[in-house]
Structures are given as structure tokens and as C-alpha cells.
Design an enzyme around this catalytic site. Structure first.
Site, mmCIF file in Angstrom:
data_model
loop_
_atom_site.group_PDB
_atom_site.id
_atom_site.type_symbol
_atom_site.label_atom_id
_atom_site.label_comp_id
_atom_site.label_asym_id
_atom_site.label_seq_id
_atom_site.Cartn_x
_atom_site.Cartn_y
_atom_site.Cartn_z
ATOM 1 N N GLU A 370 20.903 15.481 67.542
ATOM 2 C CA GLU A 370 21.536 16.731 67.102
ATOM 3 C C GLU A 370 22.967 16.857 67.615
ATOM 4 O O GLU A 370 23.864 17.298 66.894
ATOM 5 C CB GLU A 370 20.696 17.927 67.560
ATOM 6 C CG GLU A 370 19.324 17.994 66.933
ATOM 7 C CD GLU A 370 19.357 18.041 65.406
ATOM 8 O OE1 GLU A 370 20.368 18.499 64.836
ATOM 9 O OE2 GLU A 370 18.391 17.607 64.788
ATOM 10 N N HIS A 465 17.380 12.916 54.758
ATOM 11 C CA HIS A 465 16.451 12.436 55.781
ATOM 12 C C HIS A 465 15.608 11.254 55.292
ATOM 13 O O HIS A 465 14.906 10.633 56.091
ATOM 14 C CB HIS A 465 15.504 13.559 56.226
ATOM 15 C CG HIS A 465 16.177 14.623 57.035
ATOM 16 N ND1 HIS A 465 16.598 15.813 56.495
ATOM 17 C CD2 HIS A 465 16.498 14.673 58.351
ATOM 18 C CE1 HIS A 465 17.146 16.554 57.439
ATOM 19 N NE2 HIS A 465 17.098 15.890 58.581
#
Length: 603
Positions: A370, A465
Site C-alpha cells: 500500500e 488486480h
């Protein structure tokens, strides 16, 4: 290919002389070459990108707004510019200029040369109408700027009494990042809309002529189910906290010469203004309790390790190379199985009882993943949809995994999510979790459909993703090596170069060469140049970068298993002949799986 320099280009009153790029990767019609390189004679950097006109064989200055610059360990400086047309910024129009000793070594990016006719120069609808349409498109129940506590929090956090979450329209020229020929460039309002319920944050682009929503670019980059870190996940680890009011809290102010690392408790709420400090009486953090506070030290240690990795390996001072504060917020909401970077801070849910037994998502590779999104936003700023979005996710996986292997190698694996009992991706075997290991191969999610940037995220922004598996497998092969046959019946053989070299190449590709709308093909081209920068043009590292790309189907052949593949070069050398005013073009890197040139395949 002929380039016509139109009014969008600020042509200077002088010429640079006969500075001819030594290597060029041409772009689609209407755009400047996506990659140029000067090897021997280099033009002096004048503070702007240069454009090469193949007809006049001269360079001119481009009209751009400087966004950022940073210097790397090789002595190169990368200057990033946003294109301006009619003095209005072009969204995704970015050029990265690489300089050495004040001279231009190369450029990469996307820059419009043939400007569409009859472009609007001023909005036909008001900002308020455009904002209404943007909000109707997002359709949230509530927004951050409607929350007085959150507004006060932002002013305090930013030390700016004028700061607000309320969206302010910026006029830009917008084209979908997948529109390679820039056929639909339009004047648009750009709004930063931060929704509170359900949580989302994205740039929304509204046509300044008719109010139609043209597209969005997500700012919150979700882990899509994370994985690994400290006390709960990584055993007993050393952390740094500060002494405050007779106890200790999870805050550090000066890591690596000035980077703040701070971790806060949202107490299962969603308002950042309501966050409080985690505290401990003796700085021996053993906070195992029913609130699962032990997972906060996972987040804190994970952030520290991420900052340390970037500094130790690349000399980078936080995500912006200027000590950007890393703030983590733990215990977000209830039964929330996710973690995300929202453009300013990290947020971690406590997991879902039905999905992973309610284990918080503060694992080490998730922390790295992240926070790496933040680094991407400060450098390449890859648009969060289609191939650029898959690269965005893939590079976060790459650095999340690399940080884990560096900080706790004894527990490292190529899987993401194993720490909190829910594996979501496997970089060594993407197919095992529904990801492609070959470009356009099995499990590849189509990127040509409309609505790739829906606020509902139901299509995962056209597979960010999913399609990231190709980059993940490329990196795995580059690190460890491997052989096999891909989905295009291409027999490959890659010799691994190890973690440190592979990570250095990935880092340089991301921070020096990639830009907002980059594709997998661009990633191949730029990673080859990055490897050449670091290890030499004829090095084994360059060869293995090419071999790994061939293995995942980005370039390389489609030959039957066992046959020798041929990779044609796209990078070419230009040799001018002043006597005849003609050029000789010679191609590099024609070998197949053993190519040693910086070769690129035909498109």
C-alpha cells in the site's frame, strides 16, 4: 514517421543544433516518440522537455508544467512534466526527462504532437453543474467535507486553515488513458471526490461542454485482500516510539533523517478525526487484548521497514524522496476485509469473521504494497485502470514482497495473504488464484470494455488486480529464474539475477521511466533501459530482463514449444549522414531467448 509541431508546442527561438537521438521507440500517430535516448552528443537541459522533429532533424522545447524532480544514485536526475495545451494541463500527458550533468540523456512518456482541431478553451457549463453531475455519478450516502470533525482534522493534519475535502474543479484536457491516438481529447472539470459512506476517493472528469462524466481515476488503491508483519504476524520486532505525557505512543518523528512514521487507532470508526494514539506504559509493546491492538505494532513496524527498505536499497527518503510522513490508521470500521492507501495515509480493516476469521490486515507485505502505491503516485502516477492500473498493482506487489523478503526472509514466500489466513495472489504461480502469467493469456481480463473506471469497482477497473499477475510472474522469474512454455506456446528459459538486482531494475523502471498511461510494452522497453543503466547494455541482467518478458508474452515469439524464438528489435539507432541528409537505421538485439541487446519486439 513525420512529426508536425503544432501550436501546443512552445518552439523556442533558437535550435539545439543537430542533436540526433541515438535510440527511439516511436509512438502512435499524433504522439511524440514514447522513448528517446541521447548517448554521445546530449543537448543541454533548458528546464523543459525537448521534442525531436524527424523531418527538420531538430529539437525544440515543449510547453510543460514541472511536477517534480529527484536525483538517483547513478547521478541521473528525473524531471517530470505535465503537458500544457492552451496553457491548460493535459491529464496523462506526462514526460519524464532524464538528465546527467545538466544534459538530457533521454525522455519517456506520452506527449501530444497533433492536437485535435477545434478544442474548447473555456467551459460551457458552470463548475457547480459539473460537480452535481460528478456527485450523482459517485452516488455516495455521505462525503468527507460534510463531516465537520473530518474537516477540522484535515486543517490540523495539513497545518493549513484553508484545507478542505470539498472538491474544487480544475480545468484539464482529458482523454481516456486507453485512447492511444488521443482522438477524443476534451476540455473537462477534474474533481477530487472523497466519499465517506461507502468509502471511495477518485478523480472524476466531467465534460466541460455537456456535463457528461468522461471517466474516473481511483485515488484509493485497495489491497483487494492483503498480507504480513510484526507482533501478531512477525514475532517480536524492534520498533521506535516516542515518549509522551508519561507513557509511549506509536509515533516516530525522524526516521532516516526526517521521515515521520505514525500509527493511530480508529477504534472501529471511519472518521480520521476520531483517531487516538496507541499507548504503552513502558515501551514494551505487548498489547494482546480483545480489541486486537497487537496488530497495530504490525502496521507500525511494517511502515518502518518499508521506509528503511527504500532508504537502504535506493537512498530514497520516503515515498516522495523528501520525507513524506507515513501515517497508518488501524481498526477501520467493523467486519472490514481490506486495506487501502487513500492518497495521503494508510488505512487497515480488522478483517472479516466469515472471510479470514477476523484477522486484521496489517501484514508486512500489505504495508509495503500500500505504501508503494504512494511512491507510484509521486513518480510514474500510473492511471488506475487497464494496463497502467495492472502495472500499478504489480509494482506494489513487487515491493511488498521484496520488503518482506528483506525484513524477515525466514518467513517470506511468493504468496500474498498467507499471514492472515486468506491467500489472494501467488507471484510464483498466478494461475493458482485466477491471474494470468502470460500477457493476453489464460485469466487475462479484457481491457477494451467501457466503464473501466466505475465507482462501483465491480469490474476491478478492467482487471488491475487480475492482469497484474503478468508483471508479478515476470518479477518472480527475474529473481529466481525458471523454464517452461507459456500460453502462447513459447518455450522460455530465464536465469535468475537475484532479489537485489531485480528490485533495482523494477525501482528504476517505475521511478525514472514510466508515466501515467504506460502499458506492458512500455514497461518492457523501460526496464531494459533501466537494466542497461545499472549493469551495462550488453550485460547478463539486460538479457534476463528480456528473457523474462518473453516468458510472460510481452514481446518474444509465439513459436511452438522447443523451437528457437526470435525477438525483433524495436529500439533502433539513427546515424545521420550530413553529406546526403539521409539517415541509416540499424536495429539492435535480434537474438531470441539469449538476446544481449536492448531489443524490443514489433508492435
Amino acid at each position: 514517421m513525420k512529426f508536425i509541431l503544432l501550436s501546443s508546442v512552445a518552439v523556442c527561438s533558437f535550435t539545439f543544433g543537430q542533436y540526433i537521438p541515438s535510440r527511439i521507440v516511436p509512438a502512435k500517430d499524433g504522439l511524440h516518440a514514447e522513448f528517446i535516448r541521447f548517448e554521445k552528443e546530449r543537448p543541454v537541459f533548458q528546464g523543459s522537455p525537448v521534442l525531436f522533429d524527424e523531418v527538420s532533424q531538430k529539437l525544440s522545447l515543449a510547453n510543460g508544467r514541472k511536477m517534480a524532480s529527484e536525483k538517483d544514485q547513478l547521478g541521473y536526475e528525473t524531471h517530470r512534466f505535465q503537458q500544457l495545451i492552451n496553457n491548460i494541463p493535459v491529464e496523462y500527458g506526462m514526460m519524464a526527462v532524464q538528465t546527467l550533468d545538466g544534459k538530457i540523456a533521454g525522455e519517456s512518456g506520452s506527449w501530444i504532437i497533433k492536437v485535435p482541431k477545434n478544442l474548447d478553451k473555456s467551459a460551457k457549463i458552470s463548475e457547480s453543474i459539473a460537480l452535481q453531475n460528478a456527485l450523482a455519478f459517485v452516488g455516495a450516502e455521505s462525503y468527507k467535507w460534510q463531516n465537520k470533525e473530518e474537516e477540522s482534522f484535515l486543517k490540523k493534519e495539513s497545518d493549513n486553515p484553508q484545507a478542505t475535502f470539498a472538491p474544487k474543479g480544475e480545468i484539464v484536457y482529458y482523454s481516456d488513458p486507453a485512447d492511444e491516438n488521443i482522438n477524443n481529447l476534451k476540455l473537462a472539470y477534474k474533481f477530487d471526490i472523497y466519499a465517506e459512506k461507502p468509502v471511495s476517493r477518485q478523480y472524476v472528469f466531467v465534460d466541460a461542454r455537456d456535463g457528461k462524466v468522461l471517466g474516473v481515476d481511483a485515488i484509493i488503491h485497495e489491497a483487494n485482500s492483503p498480507g504480513t508483519a510484526v507482533t501478531a504476524y512477525s514475532g517480536t520486532r524492534s520498533i521506535t516510539a516516542d515518549s509522551y505525557n508519561g507513557s509511549y505512543r506509536l509515533r516516530e518523528t525522524g526516521r532516516n533523517g526526517g521521515t515521520a512514521v505514525q500509527t493511530f487507532n480508529l477504534q472501529k470508526g471511519t472518521n480520521y478525526s476520531s483517531a487516538v494514539d496507541f499507548t504503552d506504559a513502558d515501551n514494551s509493546w505487548n498489547n494482546v487484548n480483545s480489541n486486537k491492538d497487537q496488530y497495530a505494532t504490525d502496521a507500525h513496524w511494517g511502515a518502518e521497514m518499508t521506509v528503511d527498505y527504500l532508504y537502504t536499497k535506493f537512498g530514497r527518503k520516503s515515498i516522495d524522496n523528501n520525507h513524506f510522513a507515513i501515517k497508518s490508521y488501524v481498526h477501520y470500521s467493523t467486519n472490514y476485509f481490506n486495506a487501502f492507501w487513500d492518497g495521503s495515509r494508510m488505512t487497515y480493516g480488522d478483517g472479516s469473521s466469515s472471510t479470514n476469521g477476523g484477522k486484521p490486515l496489517t501484514a508486512l507485505d500489505v504495508c509495503g504494497h500500500e505504501i508503494a502505491h504512494g511512491m507510484t503516485s509521486k513518480t510514474a502516477n500510473l492511471a488506475y485502470q487497464r494496463e497502467s492500473g495492472a502495472l500499478n498493482e504489480g509494482f506494489s506487489d513487487i515491493f511488498g514482497n521484496s520488503i518482506e523478503r528483506w525484513a524477515r526472509p525466514q518467513q517470506a514466500s511468493w504468496k500474498l495473504g498467507e499471514d492472515f489466513s486468506y491467500v489472494i495472489r501467488d507471484m510464483a504461480n498466478p494461475n493458482a488464484y485466477g491471474q494470468p502469467d502470460t500477457y493476453l493469456g489464460t485469466y487475462w481480463k479484457a481491457t477494451t470494455t467501457s466503464g473501466c473506471a466505475s465507482p462501483t469497482q465491480s469490474n476491478d477497473y478492467c482487471g488491475v488486480h487480475t492482469n497484474s499477475g503478468v508483471l508479478n510472474f515476470w518479477y518472480y522469474l527475474l529473481v529466481t529464474g525458471g523454464s517452461g512454455t507459456n500460453d502462447k506456446s513459447f518455450a522460455y528459459n530465464v536465469t535468475g539475477i537475484g532479489l537485489d538486482k531485480a528490485a533495482a531494475i523494477a525501482y528504476r523502471t517505475l521511478t525514472t521511466y514510466l508515466s501515467s498511461s504506460s502499458t506492458y510494452q512500455n514497461a518492457r522497453t523501460y526496464s531494459l533501459q533501466a537494466a542497461a543503466d545499472l549493469y551495462g547494455a550488453g550485460s547478463n541482467e539486460v538479457t534476463q530482463v528480456a528473457n523474462a518478458w518473453n516468458a510472460v508474452g510481452v514481446g518474444g515469439g509465439t513459436s511452438a514449444a522447443g523451437k528457437t524464438a526470435v525477438t525483433d528489435a524495436l529500439l533502433y539507432t539513427i546515424s545521420p549522414n550530413p553529406a546526403t541528409d539521409k539517415f541509416t537505421v540499424s536495429f539492435e538485439g535480434k537474438a531470441g531467448s539469449g538476446s544481449s541487446g536492448i531489443g524490443e519486439p514489433d508492435r
